[in-house]
Design a protein around this motif. Structure first.
Motif, PDB file in Angstrom:
ATOM      1  N   LYS A 248       0.822  -1.210   0.000  1.00 60.02           N
ATOM      2  CA  LYS A 248       0.000   0.000   0.000  1.00 60.02           C
ATOM      3  C   LYS A 248       0.862   1.268   0.000  1.00 60.02           C
ATOM      4  CE  LYS A 248      -3.827  -2.189  -0.160  1.00 60.02           C
ATOM      5  NZ  LYS A 248      -4.601  -2.168  -1.431  1.00 60.02           N
ATOM      6  N   MET A 251       1.794   1.913  -3.562  1.00 61.94           N
ATOM      7  CA  MET A 251       0.641   2.459  -4.287  1.00 61.94           C
ATOM      8  C   MET A 251       0.421   3.930  -3.931  1.00 61.94           C
ATOM      9  SD  MET A 251      -2.004  -0.772  -3.949  1.00 61.94           S
ATOM     10  CE  MET A 251      -3.388   0.172  -4.594  1.00 61.94           C
ATOM     11  N   TYR A 255       0.691   7.159  -6.521  1.00 61.34           N
ATOM     12  CA  TYR A 255      -0.446   8.062  -6.713  1.00 61.34           C
ATOM     13  C   TYR A 255      -0.043   9.504  -6.410  1.00 61.34           C
ATOM     14  CZ  TYR A 255      -4.856  10.442  -5.801  1.00 61.34           C
ATOM     15  OH  TYR A 255      -5.894  11.341  -5.806  1.00 61.34           O
TER      16      TYR A 255
END
Length: 631
Positions: A248, A251, A255
């Protein structure tokens, strides 16, 4: 139920802001691991949360007044004149004071069992133990002190203890008190592998809310159900284990990078508009101006890709490495090694495991020529150059600058193929930027000092690394890079570490210190060693469990036939266990009967099931302890 709430916390060091406007809440039952790079504010945040320091701005921390809580510091502070026993039971609670008196008297009886006065005092204390119903708590205290290897140091003063013993003493305080909420800073430091595995099981069994800083990735996965990370001065939350956190985090950073890229493009257009605006601005234009500054802040985001890079050349290693023949070493009655022989070969990677105090560091010092053996022979090859990273870490004056630490060793170093690197660039590879290079050693965090110490070792280009607890105080990012470097390292490696994840990734074999001078070689890593112990083919036949069927009373005679004589305290504990197991067995049978009678009532069935599981767990624990004593 919220146990802790923190709002708008801020910490600055000079011009540098570690974090700002940081908010955090911890609810009952949460077990949170705090992760961040060294020097980014982990310990500072803990100090603010626990009231040791104040936030630099008007932040506030509220801890529920109706709960009990405590803080396990990385470097615990005690009254140096207190004994270990006084430090553990530093409270006016009558139950704890009675247990302290009982522990002290049992210690005295071990050395002076014929003393009539001690027996009279013991009789009075035992009556007080009954009065305060303190036997269960005393058994728990005894287990904790034994597992943390403090039971033989009760009358010793705190100022005579080592740093590791003080950390275990502070941990014992926490576990004995069993508060509702605990904040822990590196709880596994200075614990051996058996202690860590015991602590994991102990914490898992407690109904405890936790916030902890740890670099031990196995410990983190077993104890915590949530991870929070300080990154770029902000706090990010991940509901899951370490593998989930890594996924995570990647990610999130991807982003954020895309969002920042889009913001930068838009900010260019907005900047042109800003330059064309007249001085007298409307409400609408002021709103757009505010939005521009927010956009500018978002566009400024850059992913922090900085990580320790280790590319150093080592000296060539010849055929002969290190030959150890019939090594002997004793300290009084303590035998470190007896008749130990080993021939080291190129590229060998060996982990060393064993309980604290069995002589692992002494063994390393003998191999390095720092300590003389009592017997046997150690022969080192001519090309061998040791690099020794010891537990004590860097020993430098606090007023020395970081750059001076490195230039005292060399102004530059060869990194391969004729390429030379200056001390300044080398420090940058180890995440010491131009400003930090001129900071004093005393201003560095514990992890930064360790990282600097590691660099001083690697600069000497060793071809045989001896690492004694290298993972202490290093952040997880640095550990990952160090693992990558050591995986590609062509020299020999000898590691003492309590970090099982680190060891499993690096070693091919083990030296197992079994005590009484016996050192056993094992071909495999730590997890493979544990698996071998669980293999029934390699286990000795275990004694039968005590009978708990039909309310049969357990016979404690095997204790008197034990090869090792039980102490007074252990005899008393065995008697207590016999009675307690019988009582718990009866309670278990009653609950089993009730469970059959209340099948139709869901609420009653749920409560009975919970009670049954609790009794069953207690019974299992006491049976296990009974077996340990009767063996």
């Amino acid at each position: 139920m919220i146990y802790l709430r923190a709002e708008n916390l801020c910490r600055r060091y000079g011009e540098r802001t570690l974090f700002k406007n940081l908010n955090l809440s911890i609810a009952k039952g949460e077990r949170i691991a705090l992760i961040a790079k060294n020097g980014t504010g982990k310990s500072s945040l803990l100090e603010i949360l626990t009231g040791k320091e104040e936030s630099d701005e008007d932040g506030k921390v509220i801890i529920d007044k109706n709960i009990t809580w405590t803080y396990l510091q990385q470097e615990p502070v005690f009254n140096p004149r207190h004994t270990v026993l006084e430090a553990i039971f530093n409270t006016e609670h009558p139950k704890f004071k009675t247990i302290a008196a009982f522990e002290l008297l049992t210690e005295k009886m071990e050395h002076d069992s014929e003393n009539v006065q001690i027996h009279e005092e013991m009789q009075k204390v035992m009556e007080d133990m009954e009065l305060h119903q303190a036997w269960d708590l005393e058994n728990k205290v005894q287990t904790i002190l034994t597992k943390l290897n403090l039971h033989h140091h009760l009358e010793q003063t705190v100022n005579s203890l080592s740093g590791g013993q003080k950390k275990r003493l502070a941990l014992a305080q926490v576990l004995i008190q069993e508060p509702d909420f605990v904040i822990m800073d590196e709880p596994t430091n200075h614990l051996d592998l058996q202690m860590i595995e015991w602590l994991e099981a102990w914490l898992q069994a407690l109904d405890l809310t936790l916030l902890l800083v740890t670099h031990d990735r196995y410990f983190l996965d077993k104890i915590c159900n949530e991870i929070i990370e300080i990154d770029e001065g902000q706090l990010f939350t991940y509901k899951g284990n370490y593998a989930y956190f890594l996924e995570k985090k990647e990610m999130r950073e991807t982003y954020q990078a895309k969002e920042a890229d889009a913001a930068r493009k838009l900010a260019k257009k907005e900047l042109e508009w800003m330059r064309k605006q007249p001085k007298a601005r409307t409400t609408k234009s002021k709103s757009r101006i505010d939005a521009y500054y927010e956009l500018k802040e978002k566009a400024a985001y850059q992913k922090d890709d900085s990580q320790v890079e280790i590319h150093l050349q080592m000296q060539r290693l010849g055929t002969k490495i290190l030959e150890v023949s019939h090594l002997e070493k004793r300290f009084g009655d303590l035998s470190i090694c007896e008749n130990f022989t080993h021939l080291f070969v190129p590229g060998e990677r060996i982990g060393i495991i064993g309980q604290n105090g069995v002589g692992k560091s002494t063994f390393l010092n003998m191999l390095l020529g720092i300590e003389k053996p009592d017997g046997g022979k150690i022969s080192k090859g001519d090309t061998v150059k040791f690099g020794y990273y010891n537990q004590q870490g860097i020993q430098l004056k606090e007023d020395k600058r970081v750059i001076e630490v490195i230039t005292d060793i060399a102004e530059y170093i060869e990194v391969g193929k004729g390429v030379k690197m200056t001390a300044t660039n080398l420090l940058k590879q180890f995440l010491f930027d131009s400003k930090k290079q001129y900071n004093y050693v005393g201003s560095l965090s514990g992890g930064e000092k360790r990282r600097l110490y590691l660099l001083t070792i690697l600069m000497q280009q060793p071809n045989f690394l001896v690492l004694d607890e290298p993972t202490n105080d290093l952040d997880i990012d640095t550990l990952n890079v160090l693992e990558d470097f050591l995986s590609a390292y062509n020299g020999c490696i000898l590691i003492v570490t309590h970090d099982r994840y680190f060891m499993d990734n690096l070693v091919d074999s083990l030296f197992v210190f079994e005590g009484n001078g016996k050192i056993r070689s094992f071909n495999g890593n730590y997890q493979e060693y544990l698996n071998s112990l669980e293999n029934p083919k390699e286990e000795k036949e275990a004694p039968s469990k005590p009978s708990i069927q039909n309310n049969t009373t357990i016979n404690s005679e095997p204790a008197s036939q034990s090869k090792k004589k039980l102490s007074y305290k252990e005899q008393r504990e065995l008697e207590q266990l016999t009675e307690e197991i019988e009582i718990l067995s009866k309670q278990k049978q009653v609950l089993e009967q009730k469970l059959q009678e209340q099948v139709s009532d869901h609420a009653a069935l749920l409560q009975l099931t919970q009670d049954y599981e609790l009794i069953k767990q207690k019974l299992d624990d006491k049976e296990l302890r009974w077996l340990e004593l009767t063996e």
